[in-house]
Design an enzyme around this catalytic site. Structure first.
Site, short mmCIF file in Angstrom:
data_model
loop_
_atom_site.label_atom_id
_atom_site.label_comp_id
_atom_site.label_asym_id
_atom_site.label_seq_id
_atom_site.Cartn_x
_atom_site.Cartn_y
_atom_site.Cartn_z
N CYS A 42 47.57 34.51 40.12
CA CYS A 42 46.73 35.52 40.76
C CYS A 42 46.51 36.67 39.77
O CYS A 42 47.35 36.95 38.92
CB CYS A 42 47.39 36.03 42.03
SG CYS A 42 46.34 37.18 42.97
N ASP A 44 46.74 39.64 40.48
CA ASP A 44 47.61 40.74 40.92
C ASP A 44 48.48 41.28 39.77
O ASP A 44 49.17 40.52 39.10
CB ASP A 44 48.51 40.22 42.06
CG ASP A 44 49.19 41.36 42.81
OD1 ASP A 44 49.90 42.16 42.16
OD2 ASP A 44 49.03 41.45 44.04
N ARG A 46 51.15 42.77 39.74
CA ARG A 46 52.61 42.69 39.89
C ARG A 46 53.18 41.34 39.49
O ARG A 46 54.39 41.13 39.58
CB ARG A 46 52.98 42.99 41.35
CG ARG A 46 52.61 44.39 41.80
CD ARG A 46 52.65 44.51 43.30
NE ARG A 46 51.67 43.64 43.95
CZ ARG A 46 51.52 43.50 45.26
NH1 ARG A 46 52.32 44.16 46.07
NH2 ARG A 46 50.60 42.70 45.75
N HIS A 98 51.87 34.00 45.06
CA HIS A 98 52.90 35.05 45.20
C HIS A 98 52.86 35.67 46.59
O HIS A 98 51.78 35.82 47.18
CB HIS A 98 52.73 36.14 44.13
CG HIS A 98 51.50 36.97 44.31
ND1 HIS A 98 51.52 38.24 44.85
CD2 HIS A 98 50.20 36.70 44.05
CE1 HIS A 98 50.29 38.72 44.88
NE2 HIS A 98 49.47 37.81 44.42
N CYS A 101 50.36 38.61 48.55
CA CYS A 101 49.05 38.42 47.89
C CYS A 101 47.93 39.02 48.76
O CYS A 101 47.76 38.65 49.92
CB CYS A 101 48.80 36.94 47.66
SG CYS A 101 47.27 36.62 46.75
CO CO Z 1 47.47 37.71 44.80
#
Ligand code: CO
Length: 210
Positions: A42, A44, A46, A98, A101
């Site tokens: 992803c 993302d 993090r 994850h 998400c």
């Molecule tokens: Co995500």
């Protein structure tokens, strides 16, 4: 612009540190890459791919997008897979979802978000397919965590169902596609145990050339 200057000075310090520890680090990698793994993750912030698996530049061939999705009409993702499998001869592809998400959370809700709704439709389709299982779960957090896993499992299948993966298996090349989930609360990865390493791992409908 101060925050950008910080990034550039961070970079100077990082490059110096790496070179001090291994003087050949950059020169040995400059002419070609020989990554051992593909990471489909992803976007993302993090879930930084190299960091969470402790790998260095040169080890991981990375494709990231919103919701770690592999869509068969996505020329970008297909090109990454084709180059990684046919040219780089990477042996393992890790699809990593994850917990927490935003893509999964959005697909669990019904709020319109704009253009990205079209991209999230694929995750929404996974939600629809597993509607009963998700509805039976205790709360929103449990539903989000499970949909994150189910979406990851779907993307493992989507990689394995490409003509690219199937062609590699047909010519006897080793290729395993794995599904992992990263827990943003603990920093730990969990293998979903859904590895596909041959055409027998996908439904007959998707098998090409049988
Ligand atoms: Co995500």
């Amino acid at each position: 612009m101060d925050e950008l200057r910080t990034l550039l000075s961070n970079n100077r310090r990082w490059a110096a540190r790496v070179k001090a520890a291994d003087p050949e680090f950059f020169s040995s990698r400059a002419s070609q890459q020989t990554p051992r793994f593909v990471w489909v993750g992803c976007s993302d912030s993090r879930v930084p791919s190299d960091t969470v698996v402790g790998l260095k530049p040169g080890d991981l061939f990375v494709h990231r997008n919103i919701g770690n999705q592999i869509v068969h009409s996505d020329l970008n993702a297909m090109s990454v897979l084709q180059f990684a499998i046919d040219v780089l001869r990477v042996r393992h592809i890790i699809v990593c979802g994850h917990f927490g998400c935003g893509a999964v959370r959005a697909a669990l809700g019904n709020e319109p978000l704009g253009l990205v709704d079209q991209w999230l439709r694929h995750v929404r389709d996974v939600r629809q397919e597993h509607h009963e299982e998700l509805a039976a779960l205790a709360d929103e957090r449990a539903r989000a965590d499970r949909l994150c896993e189910l979406n990851t499992l779907q993307q493992v299948q989507n990689v394995a169902r490409t003509g690219i993966a199937q062609e590699a298996w047909r010519r006897g090349q080793f290729l395993a596609v794995h599904g992992w989930v990263y827990d943003i609360h603990t920093g730990l990865l969990n293998d979903l145990g859904a590895t596909v390493d041959g055409p027998e791992g996908i439904p007959a409908v998707y098998r090409l050339g049988d």
